[in-house]
Design a protein around this motif. Structure first.
Motif, mmCIF file in Angstrom:
data_model
loop_
_atom_site.group_PDB
_atom_site.id
_atom_site.type_symbol
_atom_site.label_atom_id
_atom_site.label_comp_id
_atom_site.label_asym_id
_atom_site.label_seq_id
_atom_site.Cartn_x
_atom_site.Cartn_y
_atom_site.Cartn_z
ATOM 1 N N LYS A 29 0.720 -1.305 -0.020
ATOM 2 C CA LYS A 29 -0.028 -0.034 -0.021
ATOM 3 C C LYS A 29 0.719 1.214 -0.114
ATOM 4 O O LYS A 29 0.311 2.400 -0.573
ATOM 5 C CB LYS A 29 -0.912 0.048 1.030
ATOM 6 C CG LYS A 29 -1.621 -1.258 1.476
ATOM 7 C CD LYS A 29 -2.836 -1.201 0.533
ATOM 8 C CE LYS A 29 -3.590 -2.465 0.504
ATOM 9 N NZ LYS A 29 -4.716 -2.815 -0.438
ATOM 10 N N PRO A 31 2.924 4.704 -0.577
ATOM 11 C CA PRO A 31 2.942 5.519 -1.333
ATOM 12 C C PRO A 31 4.518 5.618 -1.628
ATOM 13 O O PRO A 31 5.104 5.710 -0.495
ATOM 14 C CB PRO A 31 2.440 6.836 -1.283
ATOM 15 C CG PRO A 31 2.115 6.810 0.195
ATOM 16 C CD PRO A 31 2.157 5.470 0.537
ATOM 17 N N LYS A 32 4.976 5.954 -2.883
ATOM 18 C CA LYS A 32 6.596 5.774 -2.903
ATOM 19 C C LYS A 32 7.445 6.786 -2.087
ATOM 20 O O LYS A 32 8.297 6.635 -1.492
ATOM 21 C CB LYS A 32 7.208 5.579 -4.427
ATOM 22 C CG LYS A 32 7.014 7.071 -5.045
ATOM 23 C CD LYS A 32 7.532 7.211 -6.425
ATOM 24 C CE LYS A 32 7.546 8.362 -6.967
ATOM 25 N NZ LYS A 32 8.600 8.590 -8.059
ATOM 26 N N ASN A 33 6.715 8.090 -1.725
ATOM 27 C CA ASN A 33 7.356 8.963 -1.188
ATOM 28 C C ASN A 33 7.381 8.769 0.460
ATOM 29 O O ASN A 33 8.220 9.455 1.316
ATOM 30 C CB ASN A 33 6.898 10.380 -1.409
ATOM 31 C CG ASN A 33 7.115 10.737 -2.863
ATOM 32 O OD1 ASN A 33 7.822 10.316 -3.478
ATOM 33 N ND2 ASN A 33 6.400 11.946 -3.023
ATOM 34 N N GLY A 34 6.759 7.681 1.017
ATOM 35 C CA GLY A 34 6.700 7.446 2.468
ATOM 36 C C GLY A 34 7.842 6.352 2.765
ATOM 37 O O GLY A 34 8.222 6.235 3.859
ATOM 38 N N ASP B 216 -0.940 14.783 -3.789
ATOM 39 C CA ASP B 216 -0.009 14.069 -4.434
ATOM 40 C C ASP B 216 0.204 12.474 -3.815
ATOM 41 O O ASP B 216 0.228 12.167 -2.839
ATOM 42 C CB ASP B 216 1.505 14.481 -4.037
ATOM 43 C CG ASP B 216 2.691 14.025 -4.611
ATOM 44 O OD1 ASP B 216 2.412 13.090 -5.242
ATOM 45 O OD2 ASP B 216 3.979 14.352 -4.185
ATOM 46 N N PHE B 217 -0.221 11.888 -4.853
ATOM 47 C CA PHE B 217 -0.527 10.583 -4.761
ATOM 48 C C PHE B 217 0.769 9.893 -4.551
ATOM 49 O O PHE B 217 0.766 8.863 -4.431
ATOM 50 C CB PHE B 217 -1.323 10.003 -6.069
ATOM 51 C CG PHE B 217 -2.911 10.178 -5.726
ATOM 52 C CD1 PHE B 217 -3.557 9.099 -4.928
ATOM 53 C CD2 PHE B 217 -3.896 11.109 -6.197
ATOM 54 C CE1 PHE B 217 -4.858 9.083 -4.615
ATOM 55 C CE2 PHE B 217 -5.021 11.082 -5.912
ATOM 56 C CZ PHE B 217 -5.667 10.283 -5.262
ATOM 57 N N ASN B 218 1.900 10.328 -5.066
ATOM 58 C CA ASN B 218 3.038 9.740 -4.760
ATOM 59 C C ASN B 218 3.489 9.686 -3.124
ATOM 60 O O ASN B 218 4.350 9.088 -2.695
ATOM 61 C CB ASN B 218 4.214 10.207 -5.558
ATOM 62 C CG ASN B 218 4.332 9.866 -6.851
ATOM 63 O OD1 ASN B 218 4.128 8.663 -7.274
ATOM 64 N ND2 ASN B 218 4.754 10.786 -7.784
ATOM 65 N N ALA B 219 2.767 10.695 -2.471
ATOM 66 C CA ALA B 219 2.776 10.713 -1.055
ATOM 67 C C ALA B 219 1.490 10.667 -0.307
ATOM 68 O O ALA B 219 1.257 11.269 0.614
ATOM 69 C CB ALA B 219 3.443 12.281 -0.807
ATOM 70 N N GLY B 220 0.812 9.711 -0.753
ATOM 71 C CA GLY B 220 -0.592 9.367 -0.155
ATOM 72 C C GLY B 220 -1.512 8.437 -0.914
ATOM 73 O O GLY B 220 -0.870 7.840 -1.911
ATOM 74 N N ARG B 221 -2.696 8.071 -0.454
ATOM 75 C CA ARG B 221 -3.541 7.177 -0.992
ATOM 76 C C ARG B 221 -5.000 7.422 -0.810
ATOM 77 O O ARG B 221 -5.183 8.139 0.308
ATOM 78 C CB ARG B 221 -3.112 5.926 -0.924
ATOM 79 C CG ARG B 221 -2.678 5.432 0.350
ATOM 80 C CD ARG B 221 -2.344 4.112 0.475
ATOM 81 N NE ARG B 221 -3.388 3.098 0.290
ATOM 82 C CZ ARG B 221 -3.385 2.172 -0.622
ATOM 83 N NH1 ARG B 221 -2.488 1.788 -1.519
ATOM 84 N NH2 ARG B 221 -4.780 1.520 -0.908
#
Lengths: 493, 493
Positions: A29, A31-34, B216-221
């Motif tokens: 699940k 997201p890549k920045n996390g 930002d979906f790279n930093a969330g969902r």
């Protein structure tokens, strides 16, 4: 003192549960920045577990309880903790830290090396990892073979001597069988399988099969990932993951069943063992026996599809409709030597494992050098499977295990097959398995596995469990007999 | 000492990140049998955070750094930790533990009481919770009003005096406005909204709007849940959740935008503040200003739908096709006094808050008793909204806040509206907001919010932030003007 010990185990288990959730999330699940900051959390929590398991307090409880406690769970937990304590505390702190950093660096180098098919990138890291593992084996000690010390991490009680003996027997039989199959005039058309199958339909079928296996969705869930796994967060939360290939449904269906087998094991460990180190599978090999049992012995059997083919067709796209059951059954059991282990069929899979076993054993015993691995790998592929990789990407660089420092792990996969075949042999005496499979109600099978295997968690060591169930030690002849019978029929040999 | 302090903050942040993931999972993914043991993990990790924040070590760092550190982040973090230290350490350990247990028990009693509509079940628990909160307020201290001490937890710097003043002004204006609307001859047909709208389509629209907002979906969902929330795990992982009602799309669409507003705040805090206590929204009220700004000021505006109605229609079922934009706009802005706060419209919402504020303030100041709450609640509903609940389920039992011991929290919701209106007033001087909304490219708006609000995290206190941006203190007239203008037009009054 028992109360305090059990509390310490609960603390440890709380950290482990948090970490397990983080791992699951990381692979399904996040997201890549996390990822970057989450990695720090992993490091932090892992360190807390390490601190507990090597603490003076832990040592005090172990010594005070392992022999004298009247409570079997406390006693066995203490013994389990003692093993962990010994393994960890025998490695000097500084070396352990260096090794952890090396592992992490090496895993990312492996990714690059594999992409480029360039073994030379990984070689210096592998050399260091091998050196550390040899050193660790010396710290830990062993009776006859240095490799035994590593093997012990994944399969307590297993020895190189025993493995050499059974693997050589299995290899001889399997290579002969593969040769015969290569010469068989039975043709199997695997392209039947490679038709578009939408992801949501594959998921529907996977979920249905998991339910029928007895997987409890009140105590788990199914998610998508890249490298499928099952993970136990606690006994009421054991999750399965799978990967969907819309052009080849076999990956998801058989993958889900495989991971479902692992999950059934963890879901059915006795509740009495919760929040102790005994509350998990007893070894990698026994774990793999459960996943392989469901994946191969059950769900690649003729009887299974006699029952489930209607369900399959009701969910699969129309393009599958014309495929006859007998052709379908053959297609999911095609034997074909291939380069990649995780794509190998049931029969050649063990040969892939033996190649890795022989090489890593030789590395640890100073019989070969890291730099010679690519050539030796390819030579063995030719000897055992009759094919030679044309690049290291489809050869020695395919697996992550060595670059993660996991030497002694590979045999578990082959052991899983053998254990499964031995368990199956006994189960067939207790149950009318073929009828059960045909009826598609697996409750009795699941119950048998839970009664004989799952419930014990780590209370029984792998070979003890094997002995209790089968009355025998490791006996490869059951696997050989099973494979011979199945594939003689399929290939008419 | 700075290095050690920052390391301690990192440890604390690691525990908080693990806990945040556990909470997210608990509300979105966990299978039900996993909950019990997971609750123990929550208790364990919360205790670790409590231990760090009240440790002697922490106290030492605070005293050594809060005034003298040359590093602003260190200094402000130390001050933030000091507040936490003082609040927690002023409560005797034993009382704190009893209170935590009472909270947890009381929350589950509330569930039962609400289901049965039986206030008497909850009453004894509420009485104890009120008593504890009064005691805590005394421990913490206050200048003029005991309720200020509680208010401070959620909205540092806010006072009862200021709230009384602004709320009375807003209440007068709003009740007048609501009365006028009740007499208006404009009819709005809310049934337009209640047509079947499949979940996956709602999700598609929600995701598209989140992207356009700059989330930002790279930093969330985005995930599904029962009680929607946004949660920051770390700055690269700020998740939004929403709830789908297939018979009323408004819940998911406006709910997602609301939570998206919270998430934008957390995603855009300066990276320099990561892994310190400053890396989160500065107060409940400022947080709410961000969610309400996007939900109401932006996404319930005429300009917004002028741009997005085509997108909406391209995703919504055909049954929405005949609805004209002007009717759609009115339907999503219907004003109608109702019993349940979270279902209230933009205009009556603040009145719901004021009822709660007045009651909890009176409770804490010994002016009313818990047993009188149901009757007082209903009376105020009649006074402010002209309707009287027929059961406590749609009255005093509807919110979880009091049964969770959260007294002083409710005003944040109304403060959020007022802050948002004040910020919006200034933003409109800097940006041609109406054109931006019509163009559907919100980058400039998001940037404005990030520059003026988000980036600071907790470095600025709420009233300090408000002053820096608007040059004013809390001024309710901007909200009143905004509502009057908008609703006069809609209701032709």
């Amino acid at each position: 003192m028992e109360k305090e010990f059990l509390q310490l185990l609960k603390d440890q288990s709380a950290y482990e549960e948090a970490l397990a959730l983080i791992f699951w999330d990381l692979r399904t699940k996040i997201p890549k920045n996390g990822v970057d900051q989450r990695s720090e959390v992993i490091g932090f929590l892992s360190q807390k577990i390490h601190q507990i398991s090597t603490s003076d307090q832990m040592k005090k409880y172990i010594d005070g309880l392992k022999n004298t406690s009247q409570n079997e769970i406390v006693r066995k937990s203490a013994l389990d903790c003692e093993e962990e304590y010994e393994r960890k505390s025998k490695i000097p702190d500084e070396e352990y830290k260096e090794y952890i950093m090396l592992q992490s660096k090496s895993e990312s180098v492996w990714q690059e090396a594999r992409e480029k098919g360039d073994f030379s990138l990984l070689q210096p890291y592998l050399e260091q990892l091998v050196a550390y593992n040899k050193k660790f084996a010396e710290y830990w000690g062993y009776e006859k073979n240095r490799y035994d010390a590593l093997l012990h991490t994944y399969e307590p009680g297993m020895t190189t001597e025993l493995l050499d003996q059974v693997f050589s027997e299995v290899r001889k039989e399997l290579t002969t069988l593969v040769e015969k199959i290569n010469q068989s005039n039975v043709t199997i058309d695997p392209s039947l399988m490679k038709q578009h199958f939408p992801k949501d339909k594959q998921e529907q079928f996977s979920q249905e099969i998991l339910k029928r296996m007895g997987y409890d969705f009140n105590a788990g869930r199914l998610d998508e990932t890249i490298h499928p796994f099952a993970i136990s967060l606690n006994q009421g939360d054991v999750r399965v993951t799978t990967r969907y290939d819309e052009e080849d449904f076999r990956m998801a269906i058989f993958g889900t069943i495989h991971e479902g087998g692992h999950a059934l094991y963890e879901q059915n460990i006795s509740k009495d063992l919760a929040q102790t180190p005994l509350s998990s599978g007893t070894s990698m090999g026994i774990h793999e026996s459960q996943s392989l049992f469901w994946e191969n012995f059950i769900s690649r059997s003729e009887e299974f599809w006699e029952n489930h083919y209607d369900l399959f067709k009701s969910i699969a796209p129309k393009s599958f409709e014309h495929i006859e059951l007998k052709d379908f059954y053959k297609a999911i059991n095609e034997v074909k030597p291939s380069y990649i282990r995780i794509e190998a069929d049931e029969l050649t899979y063990c040969l892939h494992i033996m190649i890795r076993y022989e090489l890593e054993k030789a590395l640890i015993n100073d019989e070969i050098e890291v730099k010679d691995l690519p050539e030796l790998w390819n030579q063995k592929m030719e000897d055992y499977l009759g094919i030679r990789p044309t690049s290291d990407k489809e050869g020695v660089l395919q697996d992550i295990h060595w670059s993660a420092g996991n030497f002694g792990y590979f045999p578990s996969y082959a052991l899983g097959y053998m254990y499964a075949a031995q368990f199956y042999h006994v189960m067939k005496k207790d149950l009318d398995v073929n009828t059960i499979i045909k009826d598609g109600n697996f409750v009795a099978i699941k119950e048998w596995l839970s009664t004989h295997i799952h419930q014990y968690g780590r209370k029984k060591k792998p070979l003890e469990l094997l002995k209790d169930i089968t009355g025998e030690s490791l006996e490869p002849r059951y696997l050989v007999a099973y494979l011979k019978e199945k594939y003689s029929k399929i290939y008419n040999i």
